[in-house]
Design a protein around this motif. Structure first.
Motif, PDB file in Angstrom:
ATOM      1  N   ILE A  62       0.866  -1.185   0.000  1.00  0.00           N
ATOM      2  CA  ILE A  62       0.000   0.000   0.000  1.00  0.00           C
ATOM      3  C   ILE A  62       0.898   1.229   0.000  1.00  0.00           C
ATOM      4  O   ILE A  62       1.769   1.383   0.854  1.00  0.00           O
ATOM      5  N   GLU A  63       0.680   2.121  -0.975  1.00  0.00           N
ATOM      6  CA  GLU A  63       1.472   3.335  -1.088  1.00  0.00           C
ATOM      7  C   GLU A  63       0.825   4.481  -0.301  1.00  0.00           C
ATOM      8  O   GLU A  63      -0.391   4.503  -0.091  1.00  0.00           O
ATOM      9  N   ASN A  64       1.661   5.482   0.126  1.00  0.00           N
ATOM     10  CA  ASN A  64       1.186   6.741   0.712  1.00  0.00           C
ATOM     11  C   ASN A  64       0.185   6.505   1.847  1.00  0.00           C
ATOM     12  O   ASN A  64      -0.958   6.963   1.819  1.00  0.00           O
ATOM     13  N   VAL A  65       0.618   5.756   2.865  1.00  0.00           N
ATOM     14  CA  VAL A  65      -0.307   5.367   3.936  1.00  0.00           C
ATOM     15  C   VAL A  65      -0.519   6.488   4.966  1.00  0.00           C
ATOM     16  O   VAL A  65      -1.549   6.509   5.656  1.00  0.00           O
ATOM     17  N   VAL A  66       0.432   7.404   5.090  1.00  0.00           N
ATOM     18  CA  VAL A  66       0.312   8.470   6.101  1.00  0.00           C
ATOM     19  C   VAL A  66      -0.926   9.316   5.801  1.00  0.00           C
ATOM     20  O   VAL A  66      -1.132   9.772   4.676  1.00  0.00           O
ATOM     21  N   GLY A  67      -1.768   9.483   6.847  1.00  0.00           N
ATOM     22  CA  GLY A  67      -3.004  10.232   6.698  1.00  0.00           C
ATOM     23  C   GLY A  67      -4.208   9.362   6.413  1.00  0.00           C
ATOM     24  O   GLY A  67      -5.352   9.848   6.441  1.00  0.00           O
ATOM     25  N   GLN A  68      -3.988   8.058   6.128  1.00  0.00           N
ATOM     26  CA  GLN A  68      -5.112   7.173   5.852  1.00  0.00           C
ATOM     27  C   GLN A  68      -5.624   6.552   7.151  1.00  0.00           C
ATOM     28  O   GLN A  68      -4.844   6.190   8.033  1.00  0.00           O
ATOM     29  N   LYS A  69      -6.957   6.385   7.216  1.00  0.00           N
ATOM     30  CA  LYS A  69      -7.588   5.767   8.383  1.00  0.00           C
ATOM     31  C   LYS A  69      -7.632   4.262   8.190  1.00  0.00           C
ATOM     32  O   LYS A  69      -7.772   3.758   7.074  1.00  0.00           O
ATOM     33  N   LEU A  70      -7.543   3.551   9.313  1.00  0.00           N
ATOM     34  CA  LEU A  70      -7.532   2.098   9.276  1.00  0.00           C
ATOM     35  C   LEU A  70      -8.800   1.555   8.659  1.00  0.00           C
ATOM     36  O   LEU A  70      -8.763   0.653   7.835  1.00  0.00           O
ATOM     37  N   ARG A  71      -9.969   2.089   9.078  1.00  0.00           N
ATOM     38  CA  ARG A  71     -11.251   1.562   8.583  1.00  0.00           C
ATOM     39  C   ARG A  71     -11.462   1.878   7.099  1.00  0.00           C
ATOM     40  O   ARG A  71     -12.209   1.173   6.424  1.00  0.00           O
ATOM     41  N   ASP A  72     -10.804   2.928   6.570  1.00  0.00           N
ATOM     42  CA  ASP A  72     -10.885   3.183   5.129  1.00  0.00           C
ATOM     43  C   ASP A  72     -10.005   2.216   4.343  1.00  0.00           C
ATOM     44  O   ASP A  72     -10.318   1.848   3.209  1.00  0.00           O
ATOM     45  N   MET A  73      -8.901   1.792   4.956  1.00  0.00           N
ATOM     46  CA  MET A  73      -7.969   0.905   4.256  1.00  0.00           C
ATOM     47  C   MET A  73      -8.478  -0.534   4.222  1.00  0.00           C
ATOM     48  O   MET A  73      -8.336  -1.234   3.215  1.00  0.00           O
ATOM     49  N   VAL A  74      -9.066  -0.995   5.349  1.00  0.00           N
ATOM     50  CA  VAL A  74      -9.536  -2.394   5.426  1.00  0.00           C
ATOM     51  C   VAL A  74     -10.975  -2.388   5.952  1.00  0.00           C
ATOM     52  O   VAL A  74     -11.247  -2.848   7.060  1.00  0.00           O
ATOM     53  N   PRO A  75     -11.930  -1.894   5.183  1.00  0.00           N
ATOM     54  CA  PRO A  75     -13.302  -1.746   5.703  1.00  0.00           C
ATOM     55  C   PRO A  75     -13.934  -3.066   6.114  1.00  0.00           C
ATOM     56  O   PRO A  75     -14.734  -3.099   7.054  1.00  0.00           O
ATOM     57  N   ASP A  76     -13.612  -4.171   5.418  1.00  0.00           N
ATOM     58  CA  ASP A  76     -14.275  -5.442   5.709  1.00  0.00           C
ATOM     59  C   ASP A  76     -13.679  -6.161   6.911  1.00  0.00           C
ATOM     60  O   ASP A  76     -14.282  -7.104   7.431  1.00  0.00           O
ATOM     61  N   GLU A  77     -12.480  -5.780   7.355  1.00  0.00           N
ATOM     62  CA  GLU A  77     -11.835  -6.467   8.481  1.00  0.00           C
ATOM     63  C   GLU A  77     -11.324  -5.476   9.533  1.00  0.00           C
ATOM     64  O   GLU A  77     -10.452  -5.803  10.337  1.00  0.00           O
ATOM     65  N   ALA A  78     -11.877  -4.261   9.521  1.00  0.00           N
ATOM     66  CA  ALA A  78     -11.399  -3.210  10.444  1.00  0.00           C
ATOM     67  C   ALA A  78     -11.632  -3.576  11.908  1.00  0.00           C
ATOM     68  O   ALA A  78     -10.823  -3.248  12.779  1.00  0.00           O
ATOM     69  N   ASP A  79     -12.740  -4.259  12.234  1.00  0.00           N
ATOM     70  CA  ASP A  79     -13.052  -4.570  13.637  1.00  0.00           C
ATOM     71  C   ASP A  79     -11.965  -5.428  14.261  1.00  0.00           C
ATOM     72  O   ASP A  79     -11.551  -5.200  15.413  1.00  0.00           O
ATOM     73  N   SER A  80     -11.481  -6.443  13.533  1.00  0.00           N
ATOM     74  CA  SER A  80     -10.465  -7.328  14.117  1.00  0.00           C
ATOM     75  C   SER A  80      -9.148  -6.589  14.318  1.00  0.00           C
ATOM     76  O   SER A  80      -8.472  -6.759  15.341  1.00  0.00           O
ATOM     77  N   TRP A  81      -8.754  -5.775  13.349  1.00  0.00           N
ATOM     78  CA  TRP A  81      -7.520  -5.002  13.502  1.00  0.00           C
ATOM     79  C   TRP A  81      -7.646  -3.998  14.662  1.00  0.00           C
ATOM     80  O   TRP A  81      -6.745  -3.879  15.501  1.00  0.00           O
ATOM     81  N   ALA A  82      -8.761  -3.265  14.722  1.00  0.00           N
ATOM     82  CA  ALA A  82      -8.956  -2.246  15.770  1.00  0.00           C
ATOM     83  C   ALA A  82      -9.002  -2.873  17.157  1.00  0.00           C
ATOM     84  O   ALA A  82      -8.521  -2.300  18.143  1.00  0.00           O
ATOM     85  N   ALA A  83      -9.603  -4.066  17.283  1.00  0.00           N
ATOM     86  CA  ALA A  83      -9.684  -4.740  18.579  1.00  0.00           C
ATOM     87  C   ALA A  83      -8.291  -5.072  19.102  1.00  0.00           C
ATOM     88  O   ALA A  83      -7.992  -4.914  20.298  1.00  0.00           O
ATOM     89  N   ARG A  84      -7.390  -5.565  18.188  1.00  0.00           N
ATOM     90  CA  ARG A  84      -6.037  -5.901  18.615  1.00  0.00           C
ATOM     91  C   ARG A  84      -5.292  -4.638  19.076  1.00  0.00           C
ATOM     92  O   ARG A  84      -4.651  -4.619  20.132  1.00  0.00           O
ATOM     93  N   TYR A  85      -5.348  -3.590  18.281  1.00  0.00           N
ATOM     94  CA  TYR A  85      -4.637  -2.368  18.652  1.00  0.00           C
ATOM     95  C   TYR A  85      -5.254  -1.715  19.911  1.00  0.00           C
ATOM     96  O   TYR A  85      -4.554  -1.121  20.740  1.00  0.00           O
ATOM     97  N   GLY A  86      -6.584  -1.842  20.086  1.00  0.00           N
ATOM     98  CA  GLY A  86      -7.242  -1.293  21.275  1.00  0.00           C
ATOM     99  C   GLY A  86      -6.756  -1.978  22.550  1.00  0.00           C
ATOM    100  O   GLY A  86      -6.566  -1.335  23.589  1.00  0.00           O
ATOM    101  N   ALA A  87      -6.547  -3.323  22.460  1.00  0.00           N
ATOM    102  CA  ALA A  87      -6.056  -4.065  23.625  1.00  0.00           C
ATOM    103  C   ALA A  87      -4.655  -3.603  24.004  1.00  0.00           C
ATOM    104  O   ALA A  87      -4.320  -3.449  25.188  1.00  0.00           O
ATOM    105  N   VAL A  88      -3.811  -3.368  22.979  1.00  0.00           N
ATOM    106  CA  VAL A  88      -2.451  -2.880  23.252  1.00  0.00           C
ATOM    107  C   VAL A  88      -2.513  -1.496  23.897  1.00  0.00           C
ATOM    108  O   VAL A  88      -1.791  -1.194  24.867  1.00  0.00           O
TER     109      VAL A  88
END
Length: 669
Positions: A62-88
């Motif tokens: 993925i190019e030019n990631v700075v400024g991009q939101k996680l849920r815009d990048m992976v809309p179909d799997e954002a919940d699993s990624w956000a849950a892991r980072y939220g726990a950290v």
């Protein structure tokens, strides 16, 4: 802190940032920092990328990631990624995990930890692309899962293959490079034992089992050596050529190679083909009988058509002579001229019919000369226009830069005129005829399709917009006496004559036709590599009265023809000597009497043909002029028209006027 200390501290901080940035950008692993964004889901809401190194794009795709939101990048799997980072972010406990990035189809190995203090609400992520490793692990897992099945299938295939080989009607034998048997099926073992009296087994050497017969050993070794040398081949032959009841075998030999391609042996499949060869021989005999039957049918068609046409013509000739005789006996001469004209007309038509037949059989006398065919088109197209009538448009397309060809221009004009007449008859309501010339290169494949040698050809094509020809009969249009015209409207020899002329000129003719669309016939004539003649060869002027005292020797085995020639020349004042065959002519020539011209038939009895008589005459009397008379079929004796200066050819039947003009022209040269 004084001003000096502050400046030094800021300088150290800048240097630290440079070192950090250099380290950050030189990392092979992908690295990014994401920051929590407030939302309805608490710490699992969303994250934004605030920093990323150059390796991020290489590993994540993925190019030019700075400024991009996680849920815009992976809309179909954002919940699993956000849950892991939220726990950290909540616990401060680092985690390691592997995850497929569905957006790019890559597998990533990730480490995530919180950046202190917690109030920064930032998480750092370090990761690598492990796609190839995961795929290899998956393939290995699949292989392990199916290995047992594949092994079982392979064993089953081997058993099936062994059963097939064992049960095959072929004799199967496999040997290594030292001629040791690696495999033999039962049929091969039984046959070997029946022929040589020894029963072979795997591990035996071929030549230890063969009888002490040098011829048999050499024959067997030759076959195996060819295969061991890398050759694949098939040979067929008898087991014992001296035995009329012997069996015939087909041996198919091939090299045996290991997985690296190295030859490690050879194998043979041997089939008993006695019955197959017998059937082929029977079919060949039947085909030959069919071809012979077709030939006889063609001969029957030819002779039947020829007899029909000549009977009509002979009836006109003989009837005219009978009526002339009757009128002369009655003393009534007023009608004689009419009957003479009728008989002469029938004779001319008979001559034309013979000419067409001999053209088809490629026996006509041709006088080829180097010619650019375009030079004929002006006069020829005008003749065609007058012949075709007002309802038919005649167009000519002359190719620029047309090559010369070696051709008899008179016969070529006759052939083109025949094609135009056929085209006219196919357009009873009018249409268009196009005569077109061109240069053609024929490669090997195209030339083979046309029945020609590869090379350069000049083409003359005549096309029409007429009714066309059905494909079912297209292959027969060049057959003599075959015609699509109604009875009485054609002899069926026009295209036959064109075909024979083309083949005799070392070319070919092709026809293309579509029903309702029209027909095109193309003559292919070989290119002549030389200069073309500018015009027709000039004829010598003909004297109105011959000089007295000139003597002509007339040689012909047909008394009637000889009489007519002698009488016509005597009336003009020539002295004539006669001979019925070659030896008699040589006797006259060996005498002392003067001879100014030799007139000889080409086909003569007595062992000497006309050309041989002329050659012997010139040896006795150098420079003696000669006029050959030929019935076309003897043209080969004249080397197909290639004759020496001072010689000419007159074809039978001929008009007496043509004879006398030729004689006067030869004597005045």
């Amino acid at each position: 802190m004084n001003q000096f200390d502050l400046r030094a501290a800021l300088q150290r901080q800048g240097e630290d940032e440079k070192r950090y940035r250099a380290l950050f950008d030189s990392m092979d692993e992908g690295f990014c920092v994401i920051e929590f964004l407030d939302g309805p889901h608490g710490p699992d809401s969303d994250y934004i990328h605030i920093e990323a190194n150059a390796a991020y794009a290489r590993h994540a795709g993925i190019e030019n990631v700075v400024g991009q939101k996680l849920r815009d990048m992976v809309p179909d799997e954002a919940d699993s990624w956000a849950a892991r980072y939220g726990a950290v972010l909540r616990t401060g406990v680092p985690i390691r995990f592997e995850q497929e990035l569905v957006a790019t189809g890559r597998y990533l190995s990730l480490s995530s930890f919180r950046l202190e203090p917690p109030e920064r609400r930032q998480v750092a992520v370090l990761f690598q692309d492990i796609t190839e490793r995961r795929r290899a692990e998956h393939a290995l897992q699949t292989l392990n899962q199916t290995l047992e099945t594949r092994v079982a299938e392979a064993l089953a295939e081997q058993r099936v293959l062994a059963e097939v080989v064992e049960g095959a009607s072929a004799l199967v034998a496999v040997a290594d490079t030292q001629y040791r048997w690696l495999a033999l099926n039962s049929a091969a073992i039984d046959a070997f034992e029946a022929i040589f009296g020894k029963r072979p087994k795997v591990g035996d050497t071929l030549f230890d089992l063969l009888p002490d017969d040098p011829a048999a050993i050499e024959s067997a070794k030759g076959l195996w050596d060819r295969a061991l040398g890398g050759e694949e081949f098939v040979v067929t032959g008898p087991m014992d050529a001296a035995d009329p009841d012997t069996r015939y075998f087909e041996v198919r030999s091939s090299p045996l190679r290991d997985p690296d391609g190295t030859i490690v042996g050879a194998f043979q499949f041997i089939y008993d083909v006695t019955e197959r060869l017998s059937e082929q021989a029977r079919l060949a005999t039947a085909e030959e009988a069919l071809r012979q039957s077709q030939k006889m049918e063609a001969v029957g068609q030819l002779t039947g058509g020829l007899a029909h046409d000549f009977n009509n013509l002979l009836a006109g000739i003989s009837g005219a002579f009978e009526m002339i005789g009757a009128r002369l006996a009655q003393g009534r001469t007023s009608d004689v001229e009419r009957y003479l004209a009728a008989g002469q007309g029938a004779a001319r038509r008979a001559a034309a019919l013979t000419h067409r037949l001999l053209a088809f059989s490629r026996r006509q006398t041709l006088t080829p000369r180097p010619l650019v065919i375009n030079r004929l088109l002006t006069d020829l197209s005008e003749l065609v226009r007058r012949t075709m009538g007002a309802s038919i448009t005649v167009e000519t397309i002359a190719a620029s830069g047309l090559w010369p060809t070696l051709v008899d221009d008179n016969q070529l004009e006759n052939a083109i005129l025949n094609l135009c007449i056929n085209a006219r008859d196919a357009m009873p309501d009018g249409g268009r005829i196009t005569i077109e010339t061109g240069n053609k290169w024929l490669d090997r494949r195209t030339a083979a399709d046309h029945g020609l040698e590869p090379g350069q050809y000049v083409t003359v094509c005549v096309s029409d917009t007429g009714s066309g020809i059905d494909k079912a009969i297209l292959d027969r249009v060049f057959d003599p006496f075959f015609t699509t015209k109604p009875i009485g409207q054609g002899t069926g020899l026009g295209l036959s004559m064109v075909y024979g002329f083309a083949r005799q000129s070392h070319g070919h003719v092709r026809i293309y036709s579509e029903v309702g669309q029209g027909t095109m016939v193309c003559l292919y004539l070989p290119r002549h590599f030389g200069e073309a003649e500018e015009g027709a060869p000039a004829a010598a002027p003909v004297a109105s009265h011959p000089a007295a005292g000139e003597t002509i020797l007339v040689v012909d085995d047909e008394p009637t023809v000889r009489m007519l020639i002698v009488d016509s020349l005597t009336e003009l004042g020539y002295a004539c000597a006669e001979a019925a065959d070659g030896p008699s002519a040589l006797t006259v020539l060996q005498g002392s009497a003067p001879i100014d011209l030799l007139i000889t038939d080409v086909g003569l009895p007595g062992g000497l043909n006309g050309r041989q008589v002329a050659d012997a005459a010139r040896a006795l009397r150098p420079g003696l002029k000669a006029l050959f008379i030929t019935g076309y079929a003897e043209n080969a004796v004249l080397n197909h028209g290639h004759i020496e200066p001072g010689m000419e050819v007159l074809t039978k039947p001929f008009a007496i006027r043509d004879l006398t003009e030729r004689v006067e022209r030869l004597l005045r040269r």
